[in-house]
Each structure stands twice: as structure tokens, then as C-alpha cells.
Design an enzyme around this catalytic site. Sequence first.
Site, PDB file in Angstrom:
ATOM      1  N   ILE A 171      -0.783   6.629   4.529  1.00  0.00           N
ATOM      2  CA  ILE A 171      -0.080   5.606   5.308  1.00  0.00           C
ATOM      3  C   ILE A 171       0.971   4.914   4.444  1.00  0.00           C
ATOM      4  O   ILE A 171       2.097   4.656   4.888  1.00  0.00           O
ATOM      5  CB  ILE A 171      -1.065   4.571   5.882  1.00  0.00           C
ATOM      6  CG1 ILE A 171      -2.222   5.279   6.614  1.00  0.00           C
ATOM      7  CG2 ILE A 171      -0.346   3.623   6.823  1.00  0.00           C
ATOM      8  CD1 ILE A 171      -1.786   6.246   7.675  1.00  0.00           C
ATOM      9  N   ASP A 172       0.615   4.617   3.212  1.00  0.00           N
ATOM     10  CA  ASP A 172       1.589   4.026   2.289  1.00  0.00           C
ATOM     11  C   ASP A 172       2.810   4.936   2.132  1.00  0.00           C
ATOM     12  O   ASP A 172       3.953   4.473   2.187  1.00  0.00           O
ATOM     13  CB  ASP A 172       0.953   3.808   0.911  1.00  0.00           C
ATOM     14  CG  ASP A 172       0.129   2.537   0.837  1.00  0.00           C
ATOM     15  OD1 ASP A 172       0.475   1.561   1.522  1.00  0.00           O
ATOM     16  OD2 ASP A 172      -0.858   2.522   0.089  1.00  0.00           O
ATOM     17  N   ILE A 173       2.566   6.212   1.898  1.00  0.00           N
ATOM     18  CA  ILE A 173       3.678   7.122   1.630  1.00  0.00           C
ATOM     19  C   ILE A 173       4.510   7.348   2.889  1.00  0.00           C
ATOM     20  O   ILE A 173       5.744   7.384   2.832  1.00  0.00           O
ATOM     21  CB  ILE A 173       3.168   8.451   1.055  1.00  0.00           C
ATOM     22  CG1 ILE A 173       2.488   8.207  -0.309  1.00  0.00           C
ATOM     23  CG2 ILE A 173       4.314   9.438   0.891  1.00  0.00           C
ATOM     24  CD1 ILE A 173       3.376   7.561  -1.359  1.00  0.00           C
ATOM     25  N   SER A 176       6.629   4.441   3.199  1.00  0.00           N
ATOM     26  CA  SER A 176       7.711   4.436   2.204  1.00  0.00           C
ATOM     27  C   SER A 176       8.878   5.294   2.678  1.00  0.00           C
ATOM     28  O   SER A 176      10.047   4.945   2.469  1.00  0.00           O
ATOM     29  CB  SER A 176       7.202   4.939   0.847  1.00  0.00           C
ATOM     30  OG  SER A 176       7.032   6.346   0.830  1.00  0.00           O
TER      31      SER A 176
END
Length: 388
Positions: A171-173, A176
Site C-alpha cells: 500500500i505504501d509503494i 508512492s
Amino acid sequence: MKQEAFPKILNGIRILDLTRNIAGPVATMMAAEMGADVIKVEPPDGDEMRTWPPFVDGQSVYFISCNRGKRSISLDLKSEEGKALFMQLLDHTDVLVENYRPNTLEKLGLGWNQLKLTYPKLVWVSVSGYGRSGPKAQAPAYDSMIQAYSGIMGITGEKDGAPVRGGGSPIDIATSYLAWGAIMTGIHSLQQTGKGLILEVSLMESALGFMHAYLQGCLVNATLAPRMGSETMGMYPMGAFLTKDSNHCLVQVSNQIQWVKFCEVLNAPELADDSRFKTNPDRVKNRDELRPLIQNYLKLKSSAEWEVVFTNAGVPASQVRTVEEVINNNQVIARDMIKNVRLPNGKDIKTWGLPIKINEQSATDIYAIPNLDQHRNEIIAELEKLRH
């Protein structure tokens, strides 16, 4: 023939990076590799990710993986001195990227609505957990809890087991990459209109995209599958099967042509001719009967062997690799996804490469990881020069 250099398409663009952890820093790191001058503005005690183990030569591998090519300056935005220097930086900034909780910067007098008139050409990219509005706007958020909140954990894991968080930081990537797109969109809009704007991305909204078919099914009251391990509700065969070498090979048969080829590779005409498995809806309905039959065949070769024969036949398949196997994989290496990065002590180590190619070229420059506040004097000297 001399190889063309990787285009620095963001040369001349300055980005103030007020982000911490993963989603924001990866987006700005990508901008740095494309030529932007990225100034990482850290609180006095630094980005908390600097403290996350494991470490190499005193540097967190998490921080290394998200922050190459940036310059660091530490500012206490609660102090008048810190605010004044921050405003000086904004005088010469094209894009500001931040991931503070909504209203945090506003309380300091440094929010979008407070600064947009003073800096009418500023592109502001907000990266938040749940979005800048709504009842959860102020809640803390990390990848793991967003996986739980968005339903991803609810569909991940074995059928009769507990829900499982997806490995890594998907989810972070994903967020990003959305933030990277927002940076580029903002720059393009500024060039077209001459006016700044604010663009928002959030972990929650990014995560909902992972749930697209499940959300759509629920919205139209379709029957949804429970947790299914490595399988999926829309097609079969799809899943990881145990192989001769006690590893696993993931196979995905997405259409009828692939099903025919799949049966040919297995040398299993009885499967191709079985009325229970004739079409994809048939195979989905009767997966419990089909699964052990396929498993019997997959035990006859190693996972690596199955990957080769299935791929050669046009059937999507991959052995389930370890991280060590991935970093030594010939396709990963061929795509320049392993490169060097320089630690603050001058030592070069390996890191992951930029997942964007321009004119068929990869970013090959060796970028450095900044120490906290490493570039303060350099940045202040630049600002003084610009003032005169």
C-alpha cells in the site's frame, strides 16, 4: 554506439520533501533520480525511519531504500527560526510534498490554505493515511492497518485460517507511485496554467484500488468468495501448487486458450475433455474437484522446471521465489533493477533501481544517502546567494 544518457527530465525543479516513512519518500526519491533537486526537510530528531532495523554501517535499510539522491536539512517548524527558513525555501520551490496529518501544518500557520496566496505557483502534494477530510482524517495510518481497514486483510490468507497482512509494503509503494503521478501532474498543470494547486493521495484510497473487483461485486450484491489463499474468485486454475522439490509454482489460467495449452503441457487430455472443467465458470464452480488432479501433475517436476515449460507454452506461471533468488534473477538484473547507492561514509552498496525507463534507458548514476541535516550549510548558502 554510445549509449544515450538517462534523461534528467526534472532538471531545474526543486522539491521540498516534508515526508517521512515510505510512501512520500519513495515518490520524491523517484523525482530525484529524474533530476529534481529534492531537499528533505526533517524534524530535529530526523525521519523516524532512520531508527528502523536492520542496519548496514549504522544506516537503516528502510531509510536507504527510500531516500537516495536527496539533500537533508533539519528544521523545527514549531520555532520562529525554523518557520522563517522554511519560508525562504518556499520562495525557491516548485513542489512541496508532505505527509503530515491533516491540520497539523495548519496549526503551525503553514498549511495549504494559509500559503497558497503567498505562493500562487506552488504545487502542493498531500500524502495522508485516510485523506484530508472525513471522520478518520486525523487517525494515524500505516500500511498494515490500512490493509486491515480496506478489506485487503479480510480476503488474504487461507480459507480456514486467520486474516493475513500482505508481505512487504504494497500500500505504501502503490501510494508512492500515485504521489509520483501527482507530482508530475502538478508540474504539467503549472506549466499549462501558471497556477499552483493541491493534489491529494491517501493510503486508504490507494488500497481501495486493490479491492476493485471485490468492491464492485459488493456494490451490486454479488456473491463474494471468502479467503482463498493464493487462489482468486474469478478464474481457475489459479494458485500455488506444491512441486517435486517441495517448493511451489504459481499458475494462472486466465482464458480458454491458456486452459488448452495448460492441459497439453500436463499431457492431461482427460482434464481437457472433462465436462466439469470445460469452461472457466465450470472450473471455478468445480475447483475443489480439479485442484487435487492438477496437484498430482505438478508434483512431477520442480517449480523451476514448471515455470520454464509453462512459460514456453504461453501459460502464465512462476516459481515462488525467495528474496535472495529475486535479487539474483536474470530478468531483474537485465532491467537494471539492482544498482549502487552511496552511504554517508562513502561506501557503495546495492539497492533497488528506478522502476521507470526513459528512451529505453535506466537511471545509472550513483546517488548518496544523506545524513540528518547534512546539507544545512550548503542550502543556507544557496539561499543567501539567491537573496543577493
